[in-house]
Scaffold this motif. Structure first.
Motif, PDB file in Angstrom:
ATOM      1  N   GLN A 145       0.870  -1.197   0.074  1.00  0.00           N
ATOM      2  CA  GLN A 145       0.081   0.002   0.106  1.00  0.00           C
ATOM      3  C   GLN A 145       0.951   1.060   0.084  1.00  0.00           C
ATOM      4  OE1 GLN A 145      -3.147  -0.059   2.914  1.00  0.00           O
ATOM      5  NE2 GLN A 145      -3.670   2.120   2.693  1.00  0.00           N
ATOM      6  N   PHE A 189      -7.801  -4.750   4.816  1.00  0.00           N
ATOM      7  CA  PHE A 189      -8.079  -3.556   5.649  1.00  0.00           C
ATOM      8  C   PHE A 189      -8.979  -3.583   6.704  1.00  0.00           C
ATOM      9  CE2 PHE A 189      -7.518  -3.567   0.886  1.00  0.00           C
ATOM     10  CZ  PHE A 189      -6.070  -2.785   1.055  1.00  0.00           C
ATOM     11  N   ASP A 246      -3.179   5.963  -0.611  1.00  0.00           N
ATOM     12  CA  ASP A 246      -4.618   5.443  -1.006  1.00  0.00           C
ATOM     13  C   ASP A 246      -4.619   4.445  -1.984  1.00  0.00           C
ATOM     14  OD1 ASP A 246      -4.110   6.998  -3.182  1.00  0.00           O
ATOM     15  OD2 ASP A 246      -6.307   8.070  -2.833  1.00  0.00           O
ATOM     16  N   LYS A 247      -3.599   3.765  -2.502  1.00  0.00           N
ATOM     17  CA  LYS A 247      -3.357   2.965  -3.617  1.00  0.00           C
ATOM     18  C   LYS A 247      -2.630   1.674  -3.174  1.00  0.00           C
ATOM     19  CE  LYS A 247      -3.057   6.576  -7.131  1.00  0.00           C
ATOM     20  NZ  LYS A 247      -2.588   7.249  -8.181  1.00  0.00           N
ATOM     21  N   ILE A 248      -3.026   0.671  -3.977  1.00  0.00           N
ATOM     22  CA  ILE A 248      -2.364  -0.759  -3.672  1.00  0.00           C
ATOM     23  C   ILE A 248      -1.720  -1.163  -4.794  1.00  0.00           C
ATOM     24  CG2 ILE A 248      -3.580  -1.582  -1.655  1.00  0.00           C
ATOM     25  CD1 ILE A 248      -5.201  -3.127  -3.994  1.00  0.00           C
ATOM     26  N   ILE A 272      -7.622   2.171  -3.742  1.00  0.00           N
ATOM     27  CA  ILE A 272      -8.195   0.960  -2.858  1.00  0.00           C
ATOM     28  C   ILE A 272      -9.665   1.333  -3.105  1.00  0.00           C
ATOM     29  CG2 ILE A 272      -8.615   0.224  -0.597  1.00  0.00           C
ATOM     30  CD1 ILE A 272      -5.673   1.460   0.055  1.00  0.00           C
TER      31      ILE A 272
END
Length: 144
Positions: A3, A118, A6-8, A98
């Motif tokens: 991560q 999460f 706010d991204k994976i 995400i």
């Protein structure tokens, strides 16, 4: 699972019959530890060096007929260094938001465990394989 804010990071895997978006990962090589194998696979598939992996859960497939068991150890981190590979071996790399990632065509087993990364705590997913139909049978998810 890696991560960054706010991204994976996902791999758009389009090889053989195992297609869809998945996180980096792969098989552990003897005699390395599970964590060493996870870190090596991330490096090979993405070019990134990860640190401080947090164990999130276990996914397992069991086949009562053949008495086989396949286990997936799930880790999460937001600590990494390096640059993404230009020609990754498993498929194109994609930093997915995400909140939009579940809309991507994910592999079935990953789609099931994606939201569990999460949540607080760990998880165990137990899938009994239907040997005759060659498909998933019963699925049990336990959160701890």
């Amino acid at each position: 699972m890696i991560q960054d804010g706010d991204k994976i990071l996902l791999i758009d895997r389009q090889k053989d019959d195992f297609k869809g978006f998945i996180p980096p990962g792969g098989c552990v090589e003897f005699p390395e530890s599970i964590v060493e194998g996870a870190m090596r696979e991330v490096k090979e598939e993405t070019g990134l060096t990860v640190r401080n992996l947090m164990f999130k859960g276990l996914s397992e497939y069991v086949n009562p007929v053949s008495k086989a068991r396949y286990m997936i150890f799930n880790y999460w981190t937001e600590e990494f260094d390096g640059e993404l590979l230009e020609n990754p071996p498993e498929g194109n790399l994609y930093w997915a938001p995400i909140d939009e990632a579940e809309q991507l065509p994910m592999q079935k087993s990953f789609k099931r465990r994606f939201p569990l990364f999460f949540e607080k705590g760990t998880f165990e997913i137990h899938v009994t394989w239907d040997h005759e139909r060659n498909e998933e049978g019963s699925v049990t998810i336990t959160r701890t």
